[in-house]
Enzyme design. Structure first.
Site, mmCIF file in Angstrom:
data_model
loop_
_atom_site.group_PDB
_atom_site.id
_atom_site.type_symbol
_atom_site.label_atom_id
_atom_site.label_comp_id
_atom_site.label_asym_id
_atom_site.label_seq_id
_atom_site.Cartn_x
_atom_site.Cartn_y
_atom_site.Cartn_z
ATOM 1 N N LYS A 51 0.838 -1.207 0.000
ATOM 2 C CA LYS A 51 0.000 0.000 0.000
ATOM 3 C C LYS A 51 0.872 1.256 0.000
ATOM 4 O O LYS A 51 0.568 2.230 -0.689
ATOM 5 C CB LYS A 51 -0.932 -0.014 1.221
ATOM 6 C CG LYS A 51 -2.103 -0.966 1.036
ATOM 7 C CD LYS A 51 -2.807 -1.347 2.317
ATOM 8 C CE LYS A 51 -3.768 -2.490 2.030
ATOM 9 N NZ LYS A 51 -4.314 -3.146 3.191
ATOM 10 N N GLN A 95 -5.288 -2.100 9.283
ATOM 11 C CA GLN A 95 -4.987 -3.406 8.665
ATOM 12 C C GLN A 95 -5.545 -4.542 9.525
ATOM 13 O O GLN A 95 -5.291 -4.600 10.727
ATOM 14 C CB GLN A 95 -3.457 -3.539 8.498
ATOM 15 C CG GLN A 95 -3.022 -4.781 7.763
ATOM 16 C CD GLN A 95 -3.483 -4.794 6.301
ATOM 17 O OE1 GLN A 95 -3.337 -3.821 5.576
ATOM 18 N NE2 GLN A 95 -4.050 -5.913 5.877
ATOM 19 N N ASP A 118 -11.793 1.640 2.917
ATOM 20 C CA ASP A 118 -11.984 0.191 2.755
ATOM 21 C C ASP A 118 -13.451 -0.133 2.484
ATOM 22 O O ASP A 118 -13.782 -1.241 2.062
ATOM 23 C CB ASP A 118 -11.574 -0.541 4.052
ATOM 24 C CG ASP A 118 -10.232 -1.237 3.928
ATOM 25 O OD1 ASP A 118 -9.819 -1.510 2.777
ATOM 26 O OD2 ASP A 118 -9.612 -1.524 4.963
#
Ligand code: NDP
Length: 286
Positions: A51, A95, A118
């Site tokens: 990322k 995460q 997300d």
């Protein structure tokens, strides 16, 4: 059988993202993604590094907060609150998975829906369900982009989604429904699974079982999207689909590795820029 070129599509999406980031920077907005990693799960480390690289490539500023594995839920929530309140941060990503003392859903719900790149917060999931504008979860959004790029007809077709997780299976089914497919969701309790999968013009496999989908389970000419990432007994990465066995059966297929995973990463960049763009628009309105 044609392999869908996810590499080319992800590169195109990232190149467009870089152009958009440059335009935002010219307008005085530096798009920024804040990633929080709790503990040192090796797979998470790899994802987080990927990322950071993607952000650098696209002209998005990234910040990584590393917290120790023993971090409390309250400490993590405080870090999220700080980022929610910081106007310089446009996207927040925690995460997953998280250590056992932290409730995952509690953490997801703490992220501001406007920074939820997300697309996991209940607000964004609800918006997707009722058909409102929202942040789409990156993996299903990437799968849909692959289907469209492959020229696979969706409206009116039978789609079967294998797996019903909150991050892949369920939102994938909603996205296909939104595109007017007739959608069936299968899971570990589904009876006569092969009978259902054999009816699919579009088969999306997201179950986390090494090469589970075999040729007998697939309709001739179907488009197969393989989301799974599994370490096989040979030590190599494999999908949920036995790609080799499907040769001559499926019409189109995505490879693993080098398929859906690349799209997931590209879609995170798209969502982050969207969040930054919205922040710019909100600023103009003030
Ligand atoms: P989960 O473990 O959260 O969900 C798996 C789903 O598959 C569950 O709904 C489960 O059913 C179902 N399932 C498991 N075994 C079977 C079976 N034998 N028959 C039918 N259904 C079954 O996984 P995720 O959705 O998070 O991930 C799925 C896979 O995709 C994993 O390999 C993961 O690594 C990969 N992944 C890849 C990404 C990418 O970018 N390429 C991103 C995210 C995930 P039930 O609900 O009944 O338990």
């Amino acid at each position: 059988m044609e392999r869908i070129d996810a590499k080319a599509l992800a590169a195109k999406i990232k190149a467009e993202a870089a152009q958009q980031a440059a335009r935002l920077r010219e307008a005085g907005i530096v798009p920024k993604l804040s990633v929080i990693l709790v503990g040192a799960d090796p797979a998470s480390e790899v994802y987080v590094r990927g990322k950071e690289r993607d952000c650098a490539e696209c002209g998005i500023e990234s910040e990584l907060l590393r917290l120790p594995a023993e971090t409390s839920e309250a400490q993590l929530l405080a870090e999220i609150a700080r980022r929610n309140a910081d106007p310089a941060v446009h996207g927040i990503l925690v995460q997953l998975p998280l250590p056992p003392q932290i409730r995952e859903q509690r953490v997801i719900e703490a992220i501001s829906p406007e920074k939820d790149v997300d697309g996991f917060t209940p607000v964004n999931v609800g918006r997707l369900l009722v058909g409102e504008d929202c942040f789409l979860p990156c993996t299903p959004a990437g799968c849909l982009a692959l289907l469209k790029a492959a020229g696979t007809p969706i409206a009116g077709k039978r789609a079967v989604v294998l797996g019903r997780s909150n991050i892949v299976g369920k939102p994938m089914a909603l996205l296909l429904l939104r595109e007017n497919a007739t959608v069936t969701i299968c899971h570990s309790k589904t009876e006569h699974l092969s009978e259902l999968t054999r009816q699919a013009d579009i088969l999306v496999a997201a179950i986390g079982r090494d090469r589970f989908v075999t040729a007998e389970m697939v309709k001739e000419g179907a488009t197969v999207i393989d989301v799974g990432i599994n370490r096989g007994p040979d030590g190599k990465l494999h999908g949920d689909v036995d790609e080799a066995a499907l040769a001559g059966k499926a019409g189109k297929i995505t490879p693993v590795p080098g398929g859906v995973g690349l799209m997931t990463r590209a879609m995170l960049m798209v969502n982050t820029l969207r969040a930054a763009q919205r922040a710019q628009e909100a600023q103009k309105e003030k």
